[in-house]
Design a protein around this motif. Sequence first.
Motif, short mmCIF file in Angstrom:
data_model
loop_
_atom_site.label_atom_id
_atom_site.label_comp_id
_atom_site.label_asym_id
_atom_site.label_seq_id
_atom_site.Cartn_x
_atom_site.Cartn_y
_atom_site.Cartn_z
N ALA A 1 6.36 16.37 2.32
CA ALA A 1 7.42 15.42 1.99
C ALA A 1 7.09 14.09 2.67
CB ALA A 1 8.77 15.94 2.48
N TYR A 2 7.08 13.00 1.87
CA TYR A 2 6.73 11.67 2.37
C TYR A 2 7.96 10.77 2.40
CZ TYR A 2 1.75 12.70 1.63
OH TYR A 2 0.50 13.25 1.67
N THR A 3 7.87 9.74 3.25
CA THR A 3 8.84 8.65 3.17
C THR A 3 8.44 7.76 2.00
OG1 THR A 3 7.57 7.15 4.59
CG2 THR A 3 9.09 8.69 5.68
N GLN A 4 9.35 6.89 1.58
CA GLN A 4 9.06 5.96 0.48
C GLN A 4 7.84 5.10 0.82
OE1 GLN A 4 10.88 5.71 -2.51
NE2 GLN A 4 9.23 4.38 -3.19
N HIS A 5 7.76 4.62 2.05
CA HIS A 5 6.66 3.75 2.47
C HIS A 5 5.32 4.51 2.42
CE1 HIS A 5 4.49 0.59 4.53
NE2 HIS A 5 4.14 1.43 5.50
N GLU A 6 5.30 5.72 2.91
CA GLU A 6 4.07 6.52 2.89
C GLU A 6 3.60 6.78 1.45
OE1 GLU A 6 4.63 9.24 6.95
OE2 GLU A 6 5.58 9.84 5.06
N ALA A 7 4.54 7.08 0.56
CA ALA A 7 4.19 7.35 -0.83
C ALA A 7 3.62 6.11 -1.51
CB ALA A 7 5.42 7.84 -1.59
N GLU A 8 4.19 4.93 -1.22
CA GLU A 8 3.69 3.69 -1.83
C GLU A 8 2.27 3.39 -1.36
OE1 GLU A 8 6.60 0.82 -0.77
OE2 GLU A 8 8.05 1.46 -2.31
N LEU A 9 1.98 3.64 -0.08
CA LEU A 9 0.63 3.40 0.44
C LEU A 9 -0.40 4.32 -0.22
CD1 LEU A 9 1.29 2.94 4.28
CD2 LEU A 9 0.71 1.18 2.61
N LEU A 10 -0.03 5.57 -0.41
CA LEU A 10 -0.94 6.52 -1.05
C LEU A 10 -1.23 6.11 -2.50
CD1 LEU A 10 0.42 9.94 0.24
CD2 LEU A 10 -1.84 9.00 0.67
N MET A 11 -0.21 5.68 -3.23
CA MET A 11 -0.40 5.29 -4.62
C MET A 11 -1.28 4.06 -4.72
SD MET A 11 -0.11 5.92 -7.73
CE MET A 11 0.97 7.36 -7.59
N LYS A 12 -1.11 3.11 -3.83
CA LYS A 12 -1.94 1.91 -3.84
C LYS A 12 -3.41 2.26 -3.60
CE LYS A 12 1.59 -1.46 -2.43
NZ LYS A 12 2.05 -2.36 -1.35
N LYS A 13 -3.66 3.21 -2.71
CA LYS A 13 -5.02 3.64 -2.42
C LYS A 13 -5.66 4.27 -3.66
CE LYS A 13 -5.65 5.77 1.47
NZ LYS A 13 -5.67 6.85 2.49
N ARG A 14 -4.91 5.11 -4.37
CA ARG A 14 -5.45 5.75 -5.57
C ARG A 14 -5.76 4.72 -6.66
NH1 ARG A 14 -0.65 9.88 -4.71
NH2 ARG A 14 -1.65 11.35 -3.30
N GLU A 15 -4.86 3.76 -6.81
CA GLU A 15 -5.06 2.73 -7.83
C GLU A 15 -6.31 1.92 -7.54
OE1 GLU A 15 -1.37 0.68 -7.64
OE2 GLU A 15 -0.34 2.05 -9.02
N ARG A 16 -6.61 1.70 -6.27
CA ARG A 16 -7.83 0.97 -5.91
C ARG A 16 -9.07 1.73 -6.39
NH1 ARG A 16 -6.45 -0.38 0.43
NH2 ARG A 16 -4.78 -1.88 0.08
N PHE A 17 -9.07 3.04 -6.25
CA PHE A 17 -10.24 3.81 -6.62
C PHE A 17 -10.43 3.86 -8.14
CE2 PHE A 17 -10.11 5.95 -2.33
CZ PHE A 17 -11.32 5.41 -1.92
N VAL A 18 -9.35 3.76 -8.90
CA VAL A 18 -9.50 3.73 -10.36
C VAL A 18 -10.36 2.54 -10.77
CG1 VAL A 18 -8.27 3.37 -12.53
CG2 VAL A 18 -7.38 4.99 -10.85
N LYS A 19 -10.17 1.39 -10.12
CA LYS A 19 -11.00 0.22 -10.39
C LYS A 19 -12.47 0.52 -10.08
CE LYS A 19 -7.32 -3.08 -9.23
NZ LYS A 19 -6.93 -4.17 -8.30
N VAL A 20 -12.71 1.24 -9.02
CA VAL A 20 -14.08 1.57 -8.63
C VAL A 20 -14.72 2.50 -9.65
CG1 VAL A 20 -15.53 2.66 -6.86
CG2 VAL A 20 -13.58 1.24 -6.18
N PHE A 21 -13.99 3.51 -10.10
CA PHE A 21 -14.53 4.45 -11.09
C PHE A 21 -14.88 3.73 -12.39
CE2 PHE A 21 -11.80 7.68 -8.75
CZ PHE A 21 -12.86 8.11 -7.98
N LYS A 22 -14.01 2.84 -12.82
CA LYS A 22 -14.27 2.09 -14.06
C LYS A 22 -15.50 1.20 -13.89
CE LYS A 22 -9.53 2.02 -15.86
NZ LYS A 22 -8.35 1.17 -16.20
N TYR A 23 -15.64 0.60 -12.73
CA TYR A 23 -16.80 -0.26 -12.46
C TYR A 23 -18.09 0.55 -12.48
CZ TYR A 23 -20.07 -3.06 -9.72
OH TYR A 23 -21.19 -3.74 -9.28
#
Length: 288
Positions: A167-189
Amino acid sequence: MDKSLFNLSDTSFPLFVIEHLKTSFGLIFPPHFHEHQLQMFYFTQGKATIYCSGRAYELDPPDILLINRGELHYGENMSPELRYYVFRIDLELLSGYGVIPCVQKYLDPLEKSLILFENQIKSKTITELLEKMIMESRTRESGYELSLLSCSLDIVGELFRHHVETAYTQHEAELLMKKRERFVKVFKYIEANYMNTIRLDEAAKLANMSEGYFCRTFKQSTGRTLTDYVNRLRLEKAVVLLNQGQCNITEAAMSVGFDDVNYFSRVFQKFMKQSPSGYLNQKRRYFI
């Protein structure tokens, strides 16, 4: 061969069901995540390895693997014939489908990634619900949509009751999602530029991370270093070229970004457990 045997898909309905058949070894699907969906894999034949958030799960029938909203995942077929079902529950659609108000108490935390369930699910109840969903999706008798909605909510209830992992806090969940979104850019590249030199500093810049932090989190998310990930992708592309029979080993290696054929052979041996020439001499070729 890679084909869908059966599917129930409607963009206006919160449940998606599809049966897959794979008869070639190797990558089932590339790394990705789902923005608003819980996804479950239900295996009925063969063996597969699914990588989810840096962990590898070796699966065979009747195993169930759950992918939480936003979890990075990809899969590899490890058998001559692999059959499995994919179930996706669209949390956003389900929330707006007029379900009883108290359900929001449970759907909202899932939609915000505040609750993560266990990935590997061992549950007779959930297995029976998945089997019922398959039957309802195939027969589509009067009222089948209501039955599927009921099964979907029963599964979510069972997951909350017995399979909550974090179970995460709202802040922890937002940080995790931002990290995943960053890697999507890397995979596409990488997918667009694998035949060229993939530099660590460029990949880290795309992810907006320092090189050291990028290396650690990339390995945690994919189970591989950046070099291994790129080499694996290049090797898959090279195997396709070799199977087509339109180029020799050196040409295939150069076409996918290997400047040194000896290095290509070492990478080939690492992933394929044999040399490129040994692979070409086989009657049945496959990708491990």
